[in-house]
Design an enzyme around this catalytic site. Sequence first.
Site, PDB file in Angstrom:
ATOM      1  CG  ASP A  21      43.941 -24.351 -67.269  1.00 51.62           C
ATOM      2  OD1 ASP A  21      43.837 -25.585 -67.295  1.00 51.62           O
ATOM      3  OD2 ASP A  21      44.560 -23.740 -66.390  1.00 51.62           O
ATOM      4  NE  ARG A 101      45.706 -13.947 -62.831  1.00 54.19           N
ATOM      5  CZ  ARG A 101      46.512 -14.317 -63.809  1.00 54.19           C
ATOM      6  NH1 ARG A 101      46.887 -13.435 -64.725  1.00 54.19           N
ATOM      7  NH2 ARG A 101      46.955 -15.554 -63.885  1.00 54.19           N
ATOM      8  CG  ASP A 130      45.044 -16.257 -60.659  1.00 54.81           C
ATOM      9  OD1 ASP A 130      45.335 -15.328 -59.900  1.00 54.81           O
ATOM     10  OD2 ASP A 130      45.837 -16.726 -61.495  1.00 54.81           O
ATOM     11  CB  SER A 182      50.164 -24.878 -63.337  1.00 48.97           C
ATOM     12  OG  SER A 182      49.330 -23.743 -63.341  1.00 48.97           O
TER      13      SER A 182
END
Length: 409
Positions: A21, A101, A130, A182
């Site tokens: 990504d 995160r 996310d 992923s």
Amino acid sequence: MEGNTVSDIKKVVLAYSGGLDTSIIIPWLKENYHDPEIIAVSADVGQGDELDGIEEKALETGAAKVRVEDLTDIMVDEVIIPSMMMGAKYEDYLLGTAFARPVIARRLVEIAREEGADAICHGCTGKGNDQVRFELAIKRFAPDMKIIAPWREWSIRSREEEIDYAEAHGVPLKISRENSYSKDKNLWHLSHEGLDLEDPSNEPKYDEPGFLEMSVSPFRAPDVPTTVTIDFEKGWPVSINGEKMKASDLIRKLNELGGANGIGLLDIVENRLVGMKDRGLYETPGGAILYRAHEVLEMITLDKDTAHMKRKLSVDFADLLYNGKWFTPLREALQAFALDTQKHVTGTVKLKLYKGNLITSSVTSPETLYSEELVTFEESDYNQNDASGFINLWGLPDTVQALREQGRL
């Protein structure tokens, strides 16, 4: 800033992992945002060799600057250990992605301020959790900062099309179309999603070479158990097998021991914040050991009411973390509660690791509430006749109910 047009964006801080990504986001930003200056920020949260060559790759694909930020100890000390103290799990998921995160997003804001950036960009899809975690944290520290989320803007609709775009723009990739799961990796865990895992009827390819990275399949684990001893001081893990070390190194060592014995594999269908169910496979070898050892120690050091309330509140704590609300007053209050409960959680836990299983061997604590003298089947000073009065009073409402039904009141 939210109302800024594309032409107003001159400098962008990009959360850059080097994965599929974010690798294609650099050329995409330059094409679609009038060639802005891109500062690629890679967070080192313990993912190891995934960061090898990341600076060179980002610069070659169009970044003006690359910053690699070591956030591992911050993640462990500020987020992971307090969450473990709370016993926080989200539907049995040990929150590996969610742990990283908050500290990454906060550092992105700090760097955006330092660099005078006009926007922060992330590579999260519009389907996942996310995007919420990053953006809520960014809004907490920079409420006026423009946020760019390419997956909510571009015409790309699949990982296949992402790979097509990468190939067309000369972006090097470490994956192929056949193994483009992923993945998200940090010191605590590795997640796998996509491809054959999207169908819950498909068994994970545990024994396929290269599929598991932090663990071996339990079917290939040794035929003899590995014994590990963990010491805690006020809920904080301080040593393994008598060797003192900081928390991040302790997790690394447990990853090594747990991974070799097939510990910490979790295959679940979880409920995402955005409303859909998602199948994920997680490797959390060291984390699974640490959580279990801490739970075992709390069995003998926490009183019943505190333990039961903590278990209830741990669900709320995990929800806050999973749903991106780490930087909130409620999380801070719940964490203060968790910390207070750890005053007596000091002691030693011994576990055996065997083919994916965690087997408790022993637990000791100078702060124990367990009394062998009280509970023994042998002779003791406990007066068993005391139970009669207790039962009479405890059962009094039931007795009165029965008397009413019999017309005897």
